[in-house]
Design an enzyme around this catalytic site. Structure first.
Site, PDB file in Angstrom:
ATOM      1  N   LYS A  80       0.857  -1.191   0.000  1.00  0.00           N
ATOM      2  CA  LYS A  80       0.000   0.000   0.000  1.00  0.00           C
ATOM      3  C   LYS A  80       0.887   1.232   0.000  1.00  0.00           C
ATOM      4  O   LYS A  80       2.015   1.190   0.493  1.00  0.00           O
ATOM      5  CB  LYS A  80      -0.872   0.005   1.268  1.00  0.00           C
ATOM      6  CG  LYS A  80      -2.098   0.857   1.187  1.00  0.00           C
ATOM      7  CD  LYS A  80      -3.313   0.056   0.750  1.00  0.00           C
ATOM      8  CE  LYS A  80      -4.585   0.848   0.807  1.00  0.00           C
ATOM      9  NZ  LYS A  80      -5.763   0.023   0.604  1.00  0.00           N
ATOM     10  N   GLY A 180     -20.456   6.807   6.576  1.00  0.00           N
ATOM     11  CA  GLY A 180     -19.676   7.279   5.429  1.00  0.00           C
ATOM     12  C   GLY A 180     -20.380   6.873   4.149  1.00  0.00           C
ATOM     13  O   GLY A 180     -20.526   5.686   3.874  1.00  0.00           O
ATOM     14  N   VAL A 181     -20.887   7.876   3.393  1.00  0.00           N
ATOM     15  CA  VAL A 181     -21.522   7.513   2.110  1.00  0.00           C
ATOM     16  C   VAL A 181     -20.696   8.107   0.968  1.00  0.00           C
ATOM     17  O   VAL A 181     -21.133   8.968   0.232  1.00  0.00           O
ATOM     18  CB  VAL A 181     -23.012   7.929   1.995  1.00  0.00           C
ATOM     19  CG1 VAL A 181     -23.917   6.786   2.348  1.00  0.00           C
ATOM     20  CG2 VAL A 181     -23.345   9.151   2.828  1.00  0.00           C
ATOM     21  N   GLY A 182     -19.469   7.612   0.852  1.00  0.00           N
ATOM     22  CA  GLY A 182     -18.564   8.033  -0.213  1.00  0.00           C
ATOM     23  C   GLY A 182     -18.690   7.135  -1.426  1.00  0.00           C
ATOM     24  O   GLY A 182     -19.777   6.612  -1.718  1.00  0.00           O
ATOM     25  N   ASN A 183     -17.579   6.950  -2.122  1.00  0.00           N
ATOM     26  CA  ASN A 183     -17.586   6.210  -3.391  1.00  0.00           C
ATOM     27  C   ASN A 183     -18.187   4.810  -3.276  1.00  0.00           C
ATOM     28  O   ASN A 183     -19.053   4.431  -4.060  1.00  0.00           O
ATOM     29  CB  ASN A 183     -16.144   6.070  -3.914  1.00  0.00           C
ATOM     30  CG  ASN A 183     -15.639   7.390  -4.444  1.00  0.00           C
ATOM     31  OD1 ASN A 183     -16.366   8.118  -5.106  1.00  0.00           O
ATOM     32  ND2 ASN A 183     -14.395   7.703  -4.134  1.00  0.00           N
ATOM     33  N   VAL A 184     -17.697   4.047  -2.315  1.00  0.00           N
ATOM     34  CA  VAL A 184     -18.176   2.665  -2.194  1.00  0.00           C
ATOM     35  C   VAL A 184     -19.594   2.642  -1.638  1.00  0.00           C
ATOM     36  O   VAL A 184     -20.493   1.989  -2.173  1.00  0.00           O
ATOM     37  CB  VAL A 184     -17.241   1.837  -1.270  1.00  0.00           C
ATOM     38  CG1 VAL A 184     -17.822   0.451  -1.040  1.00  0.00           C
ATOM     39  CG2 VAL A 184     -15.847   1.744  -1.865  1.00  0.00           C
ATOM     40  N   ALA A 185     -19.800   3.385  -0.548  1.00  0.00           N
ATOM     41  CA  ALA A 185     -21.066   3.244   0.182  1.00  0.00           C
ATOM     42  C   ALA A 185     -22.259   3.771  -0.607  1.00  0.00           C
ATOM     43  O   ALA A 185     -23.376   3.275  -0.427  1.00  0.00           O
ATOM     44  CB  ALA A 185     -20.969   3.934   1.537  1.00  0.00           C
ATOM     45  N   TYR A 186     -22.053   4.756  -1.475  1.00  0.00           N
ATOM     46  CA  TYR A 186     -23.204   5.246  -2.242  1.00  0.00           C
ATOM     47  C   TYR A 186     -23.765   4.116  -3.113  1.00  0.00           C
ATOM     48  O   TYR A 186     -24.976   3.860  -3.114  1.00  0.00           O
ATOM     49  CB  TYR A 186     -22.821   6.465  -3.101  1.00  0.00           C
ATOM     50  CG  TYR A 186     -24.023   7.062  -3.796  1.00  0.00           C
ATOM     51  CD1 TYR A 186     -24.859   7.953  -3.134  1.00  0.00           C
ATOM     52  CD2 TYR A 186     -24.349   6.693  -5.102  1.00  0.00           C
ATOM     53  CE1 TYR A 186     -25.993   8.467  -3.750  1.00  0.00           C
ATOM     54  CE2 TYR A 186     -25.478   7.204  -5.730  1.00  0.00           C
ATOM     55  CZ  TYR A 186     -26.289   8.102  -5.043  1.00  0.00           C
ATOM     56  OH  TYR A 186     -27.419   8.599  -5.666  1.00  0.00           O
TER      57      TYR A 186
HETATM   58  N1  LIG Z   1     -12.742   2.242  -3.061  1.00  0.00           N
HETATM   59  C1  LIG Z   1     -12.568   0.948  -2.996  1.00  0.00           C
HETATM   60  O1  LIG Z   1     -12.661   0.233  -4.007  1.00  0.00           O
HETATM   61  C2  LIG Z   1     -12.270   0.302  -1.676  1.00  0.00           C
HETATM   62  C3  LIG Z   1     -11.926  -1.056  -1.659  1.00  0.00           C
HETATM   63  C4  LIG Z   1     -11.721  -1.677  -0.428  1.00  0.00           C
HETATM   64  C5  LIG Z   1     -11.820  -0.960   0.741  1.00  0.00           C
HETATM   65  N2  LIG Z   1     -12.133   0.369   0.685  1.00  0.00           N
HETATM   66  C6  LIG Z   1     -12.252   1.084   1.946  1.00  0.00           C
HETATM   67  O2  LIG Z   1     -13.608   1.518   2.106  1.00  0.00           O
HETATM   68  C7  LIG Z   1     -13.644   2.768   2.789  1.00  0.00           C
HETATM   69  C8  LIG Z   1     -14.360   3.797   1.927  1.00  0.00           C
HETATM   70  O3  LIG Z   1     -13.694   3.934   0.695  1.00  0.00           O
HETATM   71  P1  LIG Z   1     -14.208   4.960  -0.415  1.00  0.00           P
HETATM   72  O4  LIG Z   1     -13.407   4.691  -1.617  1.00  0.00           O
HETATM   73  O5  LIG Z   1     -15.692   4.918  -0.476  1.00  0.00           O
HETATM   74  O6  LIG Z   1     -13.715   6.322   0.218  1.00  0.00           O
HETATM   75  P2  LIG Z   1     -14.412   7.768   0.141  1.00  0.00           P
HETATM   76  O7  LIG Z   1     -13.377   8.722   0.615  1.00  0.00           O
HETATM   77  O8  LIG Z   1     -15.062   7.988  -1.162  1.00  0.00           O
HETATM   78  O9  LIG Z   1     -15.581   7.624   1.227  1.00  0.00           O
HETATM   79  C9  LIG Z   1     -15.372   7.703   2.588  1.00  0.00           C
HETATM   80  C10 LIG Z   1     -16.469   8.595   3.153  1.00  0.00           C
HETATM   81  O10 LIG Z   1     -16.380   8.541   4.579  1.00  0.00           O
HETATM   82  C11 LIG Z   1     -16.619   9.866   5.059  1.00  0.00           C
HETATM   83  N3  LIG Z   1     -16.066   9.964   6.403  1.00  0.00           N
HETATM   84  C12 LIG Z   1     -14.766  10.081   6.801  1.00  0.00           C
HETATM   85  N4  LIG Z   1     -14.678  10.110   8.140  1.00  0.00           N
HETATM   86  C13 LIG Z   1     -15.956   9.992   8.616  1.00  0.00           C
HETATM   87  C14 LIG Z   1     -16.524   9.921   9.921  1.00  0.00           C
HETATM   88  N5  LIG Z   1     -15.781  10.004  11.016  1.00  0.00           N
HETATM   89  N6  LIG Z   1     -17.860   9.780  10.027  1.00  0.00           N
HETATM   90  C15 LIG Z   1     -18.637   9.715   8.929  1.00  0.00           C
HETATM   91  N7  LIG Z   1     -18.160   9.772   7.673  1.00  0.00           N
HETATM   92  C16 LIG Z   1     -16.834   9.896   7.516  1.00  0.00           C
HETATM   93  C17 LIG Z   1     -15.975  10.786   4.038  1.00  0.00           C
HETATM   94  O11 LIG Z   1     -16.484  12.086   4.092  1.00  0.00           O
HETATM   95  C18 LIG Z   1     -16.329  10.057   2.731  1.00  0.00           C
HETATM   96  O12 LIG Z   1     -17.568  10.505   2.197  1.00  0.00           O
HETATM   97  C19 LIG Z   1     -12.164   3.122   3.085  1.00  0.00           C
HETATM   98  O13 LIG Z   1     -11.840   2.649   4.352  1.00  0.00           O
HETATM   99  C20 LIG Z   1     -11.404   2.337   2.020  1.00  0.00           C
HETATM  100  O14 LIG Z   1     -10.090   2.030   2.411  1.00  0.00           O
HETATM  101  C21 LIG Z   1     -12.369   1.014  -0.483  1.00  0.00           C
HETATM  102  C1  LIG Z   2      -6.394  -2.154  -5.080  1.00  0.00           C
HETATM  103  C2  LIG Z   2      -7.553  -1.349  -4.609  1.00  0.00           C
HETATM  104  C3  LIG Z   2      -8.846  -1.726  -5.144  1.00  0.00           C
HETATM  105  C4  LIG Z   2      -7.364  -1.194  -3.198  1.00  0.00           C
HETATM  106  C5  LIG Z   2      -8.551  -0.837  -2.380  1.00  0.00           C
HETATM  107  N1  LIG Z   2      -8.524   0.529  -1.998  1.00  0.00           N
HETATM  108  C6  LIG Z   2      -8.562  -1.766  -1.187  1.00  0.00           C
HETATM  109  O1  LIG Z   2      -8.320  -1.381  -0.088  1.00  0.00           O
HETATM  110  O2  LIG Z   2      -8.850  -2.932  -1.368  1.00  0.00           O
END
Ligand SMILES: NC(=O)c1ccc[n+]([C@@H]2O[C@H](COP(=O)([O-])OP(=O)(O)OC[C@H]3O[C@@H](n4cnc5c(N)ncnc54)[C@H](O)[C@@H]3O)[C@@H](O)[C@H]2O)c1
Ligand SMILES: CC(C)C[C@H](N)C(=O)O
Length: 365
Positions: A80, A180-186
């Protein structure tokens, strides 16, 4: 922090510090274990309170990727990167290109992708300097943003956890609290809403909350209140360490299953969940959809094949729940055991000496 001592304790292979004054790049690449293959893991950009906090985050996240990739059945190791900086203000083209050159210098030992704070556009800049990057724009034959596929995997995983906790994997009528309703959660909320679940959401970003309230008729609560809402399932989808001594006593949910990495502040918190009768879907098993998706790029990306692989998250979690019951241990320990066993078995089976990829007994001309 005694870095070598820490690396020795948890068996890290390599830690790389990357600095570029012109662009302001300050990045730390952590490579945990490459037994199964090149270390694959995303790049996080975040405003860390200290350099030590950034190093610790890189190390913890890299180890998580070793377990994630192994448990997902991928031939990939774990690594990472963290870039120190504010993703809203500090990004520039030169920064990601300089970073791309550092990745190229590792000659394939590390492959990157998106994580919190980085986007497909950032990966495209890295790609100008190296091919060891995934999750770039689809016009390059890539799979693009991994988040929607991660969300699909988390959705399947929540269904598996519901089956374990409630005896049925239907989410219709279930109340699910999403932090958290960011990229994944939406996208996750889209799947849950479509299946008839009621949603309670929170985020530190008001716009993200409003978007979810409008689209999914979700109820919004303040960030500090999400732990104690009445719900069946709690889905942590923001940052790590939110399952801890302060939050566990507040939880009303029977299931903890979400996208965030490193959800347990300490491993013992998995045991506390178990004692409270809460089914915990280990983070690195349930959130492997994104990495499964981008790993498919290494064979020439095929979306249908990738999504089929992501569906295996349901069975992977069922396997974890079975091991936990069989061995009378927490699901977090069961998942680690599953990943460690795979790494050890493959290490053993590949232990014989090979010369340039050929068996030693092959005749040399
Ligand atoms: N994007 C992926 O494909 C992926 C894959 C595996 C794991 N993850 C993990 O999933 C999680 C979310 O990833 P993402 O890509 O959606 O990120 P993101 O940044 O798009 O979403 C995270 C959201 O959490 C909110 N947030 C941060 N701190 C907060 C708090 N204390 N209370 C409430 N909301 C809060 C942010 O404002 C944001 O909207 C991360 O931990 C990431 O490592 C993501
Ligand atoms: C390789 C990526 C999709 C990594 C991703 N952010 C994860 O934590 O799994």
């Amino acid at each position: 922090m005694e870095i070598f001592k820490y690396m020795e304790t948890y068996d890290y292979e390599q830690l790389v510090f990357c600095q570029d004054k012109t662009s302001g790049l300050k990045a730390i690449i952590a490579i945990h274990d490459t037994t199964l293959g090149p270390a694959l893991g995303g790049t996080r950009m975040w405003t860390y309170a200290s350099e030590e906090a950034a190093i610790e985050d890189a190390l913890r996240l890299a180890k998580g990727m070793t377990y994630k990739n192994a448990a997902a059945g991928l031939n990939l190791g774990g690594g990472k990167t963290v870039i120190i900086g504010d993703p809203r203000k500090d990004k520039n083209e030169a920064m990601f290109r300089a970073f791309g050159r550092y990745i190229q210098g590792l000659n394939g030992r590390y492959i990157t992708a998106e994580d919190v704070g980085t986007t497909v556009a950032d990966m495209d800049l890295i790609h100008q300097e190296t091919n060891f990057v995934t999750g770039i724009s689809p016009e390059f034959g890539s799979s693009g943003n991994p988040s929607p596929v991660t969300a699909f995997g988390v959705y399947k995983g929540i269904k598996a956890a519901a089956k374990e906790a409630f005896g049925s994997d239907s989410l219709e009528g279930k109340t699910i609290a999403v932090q958290g309703v960011g990229n994944v959660a939406y996208t996750l909320c889209e799947h849950l809403h479509r299946e008839g679940a009621s949603l309670i959401v929170t985020d530190i970003n008001k716009e993200s909350v409003n978007r979810a309230v409008e689209a999914f008729n979700a109820k919004a609560v303040d960030p500090d209140d999400i732990y104690e809402v009445e719900c069946d399932i709690y889905a942590p989808c923001a940052l790590g360490a939110t399952i801890n001594d302060e939050t566990i006593p507040l939880l009303k949910a029977k299931v903890v299953a979400g996208a965030a990495n490193n959800q347990l502040k300490e491993s013992r918190h998995g045991d506390v969940l178990r004692e409270k009768g809460i089914v915990y879907a280990p983070d690195f098993v349930i959130n492997a959809g994104g990495v499964m998706n981008i790993a498919d790029e290494l064979n020439g990306y095929n979306k249908e094949r990738a999504l089929k692989k992501v569906e295996t998250i349901y069975d992977n979690l069922m396997k974890v729940f079975d091991i936990a019951k069989r061995d009378n241990i927490g699901t977090h320990v069961a998942a680690e055991r599953m990943a460690e066993e795979r790494i050890q078995t493959i290490k053993q089976s590949r232990s014989q000496f090979l010369l340039n990829g050929q068996h030693i007994l092959r005749n040399k001309q």
